[in-house]
Design a protein around this motif. Structure first.
Motif, PDB file in Angstrom:
ATOM      1  N   ALA A 115       0.724  -6.731   4.759  1.00  0.00           N
ATOM      2  CA  ALA A 115       0.471  -8.089   4.269  1.00  0.00           C
ATOM      3  C   ALA A 115      -0.416  -8.070   3.034  1.00  0.00           C
ATOM      4  N   ILE A 116       0.017  -7.309   2.023  1.00  0.00           N
ATOM      5  CA  ILE A 116      -0.709  -7.285   0.753  1.00  0.00           C
ATOM      6  C   ILE A 116       0.287  -7.497  -0.376  1.00  0.00           C
ATOM      7  N   THR A 117      -0.241  -7.793  -1.573  1.00  0.00           N
ATOM      8  CA  THR A 117       0.664  -7.952  -2.699  1.00  0.00           C
ATOM      9  C   THR A 117       0.425  -6.892  -3.776  1.00  0.00           C
ATOM     10  N   HIS A 118      -0.731  -6.203  -3.746  1.00  0.00           N
ATOM     11  CA  HIS A 118      -0.986  -5.184  -4.781  1.00  0.00           C
ATOM     12  C   HIS A 118      -0.352  -3.849  -4.364  1.00  0.00           C
ATOM     13  N   LEU A 119      -0.437  -2.870  -5.285  1.00  0.00           N
ATOM     14  CA  LEU A 119       0.119  -1.549  -4.996  1.00  0.00           C
ATOM     15  C   LEU A 119      -1.016  -0.546  -4.872  1.00  0.00           C
ATOM     16  N   GLU A 120      -0.808   0.450  -4.035  1.00  0.00           N
ATOM     17  CA  GLU A 120      -1.840   1.483  -3.912  1.00  0.00           C
ATOM     18  C   GLU A 120      -1.686   2.558  -4.977  1.00  0.00           C
ATOM     19  N   SER A 121      -0.456   2.827  -5.343  1.00  0.00           N
ATOM     20  CA  SER A 121      -0.242   3.734  -6.467  1.00  0.00           C
ATOM     21  C   SER A 121       1.167   3.575  -6.983  1.00  0.00           C
ATOM     22  N   ILE A 122       1.395   4.134  -8.162  1.00  0.00           N
ATOM     23  CA  ILE A 122       2.739   4.160  -8.720  1.00  0.00           C
ATOM     24  C   ILE A 122       3.026   5.614  -9.041  1.00  0.00           C
TER      25      ILE A 122
END
Lengths: 248, 388
Positions: free
Chosen positions: B201-208
């Motif tokens: 339930a998040i909208t950001h990313l942890e890494s790309i």
């Protein structure tokens, strides 16, 4: 008149030991012609060894003249002295000084390896073989010193001194380590070589050796006290026959 | 016999230098291949640490990387082939009576290309399943083994991850442990949208994670990405990056430098034994010169010059050290084979290591043989001849 091989004039040699100066040779003069067989006699301390070192170009005199085969050695460097030793002098020592674990023929080849003449391995082998033939050891080529008797070892040493065709052979007490019988055998060999024209200088303190040589020089305390021609040279080969046969 | 004991020092020295170098080189190479098996062109972008109100925040608390960044990178760069966002969550996976703690990685379908990873069976999820946040997953070998113990095929089965049901559509090939000892097969891959919306339930990313078109272009790709993200994050020139771009090349460098240091250390230790061997040679030559004083005197009397004597003893010293070196090299190679086959450590013998240890050997011989040889050559022939 034959050629003069060794010419010594007013030769002096002294050593400094601590604060004392020991005069071993106090001005001696003599000359030796080609083909002579000379005994140099003297008790220990007479300067005999020092004279031998100088004659053998192992040492240089403090003053005086020493010429061997026309070359004055006084001004020579160490390496030039080594060359003179290699080309003009054949050494024979009391304790033979053969290389252990090295065969007779390899021992004889040794002086040729240090020669400035470029020789092939074959030429070296041939010369060494001929030298061993001269001392009747051509059947012992591959024996090491430990497999040879004292007399045989000394004959290998004689072959080594002959191999480079030196102008003079210097023998230092060459019979000192041998029994009478073997000594006479060696002396007979020297007489044989002398007949072939070799110049031989024999340093010893045994008086009976002198009877086999044509001339005797006696040293004492750094001076020559006697220098005489022996008109009654005995044959070592005959003396050998005259020896009582030993019983085993 | 005595000569052999002397040689032993050199033998052990050379053998250990060769074996140590082989181990060092081997571990360096295995790190390299392992890292590149993770994808040598791979570049990872992670949020940077930041300070808010004087408190340095944990990296996972940062929310600076967003889907917009992902889309921008995908569209506006020229040096990248594949781009995948990544979010992950740890948790318990359950199938029937079996359960297994693992992590779920929310990624795009391109992720497998970036990691150079193939499927053992089934298929990967599609872009369509990503946009619909479908409850599908691809699982690694470790997860498959632990959840499906009877050897039944996991394809089509429903597992639960933190009570979210996921349908397994593919099983990944085994990749083994990574260099860092982490089991790369202990993983569940799912569409990043699914993980973002349904699990975390998040909208950001942890890494790309992205892969550059080639290994050579990786540094340029790093520059390109950095510039793009700075622009998108509206950072002024004196503000720090709020993200990190790490290429595999940098990781390789970091890890090889560690193993390089290890190699240097091992070789330094081995060199000490070579030095001790050299001192052994010096000792034996010294004794030899003493014992053979009369021989030296005789050689001088029959016309040997100082330089002849010097050369003779130098050659002898060199012969000892080179023979020792030869035996040492073969022993070192033997030890290397033993390490590789019995201990299963990675090793790699380079020809340069053999040449170097050989040259060092010869130099050791000359260096430590010089003093005794010099001493022999300057002896006075008269004293040498009378020496008892």
């Amino acid at each position: 008149m034959s050629k003069t091989i060794i010419k010594i004039e007013d030769l002096k040699r002294s050593f400094t030991m601590g604060e004392e100066t020991v005069h071993a040779l106090k001005g001696i003069s003599f000359s030796i012609q080609e083909g002579e067989f000379v005994t140099i006699m003297g008790t220990s301390g007479s300067g005999k060894s020092t004279l031998l070192n100088v004659l053998g170009c192992l040492d240089q005199p403090n003053s005086g003249v020493y010429q061997i085969d026309g070359v004055s050695i006084k001004e020579l460097t160490k390496n030039e002295l080594a060359r003179i030793r290699n080309e003009k002098i054949g050494f024979i020592f009391q304790s033979y000084n053969l290389l252990a674990r090295t065969t007779a023929i390899e021992n004889v080849e040794l002086p040729l390896l240090y020669s400035t003449k470029t020789l092939t391995a074959e030429e070296i082998h041939d010369k060494a073989f001929k030298a061993l033939e001269q001392v009747n050891l051509s059947d012992r080529l591959d024996h090491t010193p430990s497999q040879l008797s004292g007399g045989q070892q000394q004959r290998v040493a004689i072959a080594r001194s002959l191999v480079n065709e030196p102008v003079v052979i210097l023998a230092d007490e060459a019979t000192g380590n041998l029994d009478t019988r073997t000594s006479y055998e060696i002396m007979a060999l020297f007489q044989e070589l002398n007949k072939q024209g070799k110049t031989i200088l024999f340093v010893t303190h045994e008086p009976d050796i002198a009877t086999f040589t044509g001339r005797t020089i006696v040293l004492k305390d750094g001076h020559i006290i006697q220098d005489y021609i022996n008109n009654n040279v005995q044959s070592a080969a005959e003396a050998l026959l005259a020896l009582p046969i030993e019983e085993d | 016999m005595r000569t052999f004991l002397t040689m032993l020092g050199i033998i052990i020295g050379v053998a250990s230098v060769i074996a140590m170098l082989a181990i060092g080189e081997g571990s360096k190479e295995s790190i390299k291949t392992q890292i590149s098996s993770m994808g040598s062109n791979m570049i990872t972008i992670r949020p940077g640490t930041d300070v808010r109100g004087g408190v340095r925040l944990e990296r996972s608390a940062m929310e600076t990387l967003t889907l917009n960044d992902y889309k921008a990178i995908e569209k506006e760069t020229k040096l990248l082939t594949s781009v995948s966002p990544m979010v992950n969550s740890g948790g318990q996976s359950i199938y029937g009576a079996n359960n297994w703690p693992t992590s779920v990685y929310g990624v795009a379908p391109e992720y497998l290309k970036i990691k150079i990873w193939d499927l053992a069976e089934g298929s990967n999820f599609t872009d369509k399943e990503v946009s619909s946040a479908a409850k599908v997953a691809v699982i690694g070998q470790t997860v498959a083994e632990n959840l499906f113990k009877d050897g039944e095929s996991p394809i089509g089965k429903m597992i639960r991850f933190n009570s979210i049901p996921l349908k397994i559509i593919g099983v990944l090939e085994s990749k083994g442990e990574s260099t860092f000892g982490q089991d790369q097969d202990d993983v569940i891959l799912a569409p990043y949208t699914t993980v973002q919306k349904r699990i975390l339930a998040i909208t950001h990313l942890e890494s790309i994670v992205v892969s550059s078109i080639s290994e050579e272009e990786a540094p340029n790709a790093v520059i390109e990405i950095t510039a793009l993200l700075r622009k998108n994050h509206k950072l002024t020139t004196n503000e720090e990056d709020d993200f990190h771009v790490i290429s595999m090349e940098e990781m390789i460098k970091t890890f090889s430098s560690t193993s390089e240091m290890l190699t240097v250390l091992l070789v330094a230790i081995a060199s000490i034994s070579l030095l001790v061997g050299g001192i052994g040679i010096m000792n034996i030559m010294y004794v030899s010169v003493k014992e053979r004083t009369r021989e030296i005197g005789l050689r001088m009397a029959v016309g040997g010059q100082g330089s002849d004597i010097l050369l003779q003893f130098l050659i002898e010293a060199m012969l000892i050290s080179i023979t020792g070196g030869l035996i040492g090299v073969s022993l070192g190679l033997g030890a290397t084979l033993f390490i590789e086959n019995v201990l299963h450590w990675p090793t790699s013998v380079t020809s340069s290591s053999i040449v170097i240890s050989f040259v060092v050997c010869a130099i050791t011989g000359i260096f430590f043989g010089w003093y005794p040889a010099k001493k022999a050559s300057t002896l006075d022939p008269i004293t040498a001849l009378r020496y008892e």
